[in-house]
Structure formats: C-alpha cells, structure tokens
Scaffold this motif. Structure first.
Motif, PDB file in Angstrom:
ATOM      1  N   LYS A  11     -61.514  13.245  23.300  1.00  0.00           N
ATOM      2  CA  LYS A  11     -61.479  11.818  24.057  1.00  0.00           C
ATOM      3  C   LYS A  11     -62.346  10.941  22.699  1.00  0.00           C
ATOM      4  O   LYS A  11     -61.932   9.983  22.471  1.00  0.00           O
ATOM      5  N   GLN A  12     -63.325  11.784  21.978  1.00  0.00           N
ATOM      6  CA  GLN A  12     -63.955  11.003  21.108  1.00  0.00           C
ATOM      7  C   GLN A  12     -63.209  11.050  19.715  1.00  0.00           C
ATOM      8  O   GLN A  12     -62.961   9.777  19.080  1.00  0.00           O
ATOM      9  N   LEU A  13     -62.309  11.814  19.485  1.00  0.00           N
ATOM     10  CA  LEU A  13     -61.348  11.832  18.326  1.00  0.00           C
ATOM     11  C   LEU A  13     -60.107  10.778  18.456  1.00  0.00           C
ATOM     12  O   LEU A  13     -59.990   9.827  17.525  1.00  0.00           O
ATOM     13  N   LYS A  14     -59.739  10.655  19.784  1.00  0.00           N
ATOM     14  CA  LYS A  14     -58.710   9.707  19.947  1.00  0.00           C
ATOM     15  C   LYS A  14     -59.297   8.364  19.868  1.00  0.00           C
ATOM     16  O   LYS A  14     -58.703   7.483  19.531  1.00  0.00           O
ATOM     17  N   LEU A  15     -60.481   7.879  20.457  1.00  0.00           N
ATOM     18  CA  LEU A  15     -61.108   6.904  20.245  1.00  0.00           C
ATOM     19  C   LEU A  15     -61.499   6.340  18.773  1.00  0.00           C
ATOM     20  O   LEU A  15     -61.015   5.287  18.561  1.00  0.00           O
ATOM     21  N   ILE A  16     -61.825   7.388  18.122  1.00  0.00           N
ATOM     22  CA  ILE A  16     -61.775   7.144  16.517  1.00  0.00           C
ATOM     23  C   ILE A  16     -60.486   6.564  15.826  1.00  0.00           C
ATOM     24  O   ILE A  16     -60.261   5.561  15.458  1.00  0.00           O
TER      25      ILE A  16
END
Length: 195
Positions: free
Chosen positions: A154-159
């Motif tokens: 989720k965090q990597l996709k957000l970045i």
C-alpha cells in the motif's frame, strides 16, 4: 557489490571544487532526516563514513565519496527543513541546480523517501526537478523495517502514485537496519554506472 574502499574526497559548495576525475557519479537526495547517511553507511558497510545527525539540515555541502576508486556517491544537502533561513535555502537551491544541470559525470540519482509517509510536496518537486534534467531516478523507500509487512504494498503504491513515477525509474524498498533492498539498490546503481 563488495566495497573495499570508501573515503570522502571533498565537501564542495561550487563546481570549482568538484573532483576533476572523469569517473561516474550517483547523487543521493532526500529530505532532511530521511536516512540518507544511514543509507550510505549501510551500502558501503561502514558505521559512520557519512555522519548521521539527530539535527536535520546538517549537510550543507555536496559531499563526494569515492567508492572502490571507481565511482562517487554524492550526498547533496537535505531539503524541506524549516529551520534553515530563506537565504540559506536559496544558496542550496543554486548549488543543487548547478550540480544537477551541469555535472557530466552524473549518471543517476537515488531519491530517498521514508516509506512510512506519503511523499511531501518537496519530494514531488525534487522528483520533477530531476526528471526535468532527464536524469534516471531510483526511489529508495527507507525505514522498511518500521512498517508491518501487510502495509508495504500500500505504501509503495502510494509513493509511485504521488510522485507519478515514470516507468523507467525504479522503486526500491530498503532498510538500513536489516539490509533488505541493498542488493537490488547495488544492482540498479551499477547498471546506471555501467561498471
């Protein structure tokens, strides 16, 4: 990549002071206190070649490190730190623009971002700035050990979404604590350095 030698060459504030040797360079950019020094130290397996500081905004020069006598890591001043005067920030801005726009030895930039947070406006500006000069960017998402495994994607996709990352650029999850992502980071860097 086995690092046998790593030394600081010079802390420069203008191109007159840059090393003259025609060896390739990887720049390391990121917000103050994002873990740039820890990233450098982990990559080269040294405790404190790059000085870590609890006080953000410490790096105020371009620090050139020679690695294995083959290439430079160039640690650029951290951005986005409020306690630095406007005049100081402008000086840094000019120094960074001069380096990124004119340095022929520069092959790619590692943009270091804290995986736990949404990229800031400064992170977005930095990414766009690097792309404006046509530079390949590796986004290093540090502090991976500080989030639950289930949150990672989720965090990597957000970045990726916030930075609007281009397909040719690489996003590398990384932990200075565990060393996770180190091999991928080296492989990516070496492909840009053509070593």
């Amino acid at each position: 990549m086995k690092v046998n030698t790593a030394d600081i060459v010079i802390s420069a504030v203008s191109k007159k002071q840059y090393p003259k040797a025609p060896i390739p360079e990887i720049a390391l950019a990121g917000r103050s206190n994002v873990g740039k020094s820890s990233f450098i130290n982990k990559m080269i397996q040294r405790k404190n070649l790059a000085r870590t500081s609890s006080k953000p905004g410490k790096t105020q020069t371009l620090n050139f490190y020679i690695i294995n006598d083959q290439f430079h890591f160039v640690d650029v001043p951290g951005y986005g730190y409020a306690k630095v005067s406007k005049k100081e920030r402008e000086k840094w801005g000019q120094m960074m623009e001069e380096y990124f726009s004119e340095r022929e030895q520069l092959r790619a930039t590692a943009l270091i971002i804290d995986v736990r947070h949404k990229p800031t406006e400064d992170d977005q500006l930095m990414y766009d700035f690097l792309k404006h000069f046509g530079l390949p960017v590796m986004v290093i998402a540090t502090k991976l050990d500080k989030i639950k495994k289930g949150q990672r994607q989720k965090q990597l996709k957000l970045i990726q979404e916030v930075l609007e990352m281009e397909d040719e650029d690489t996003l590398i999850p990384f932990s200075s604590e565990t060393g996770e992502g180190k091999d991928v980071a080296w492989r990516t860097m070496l492909s840009h350095l053509n070593l």
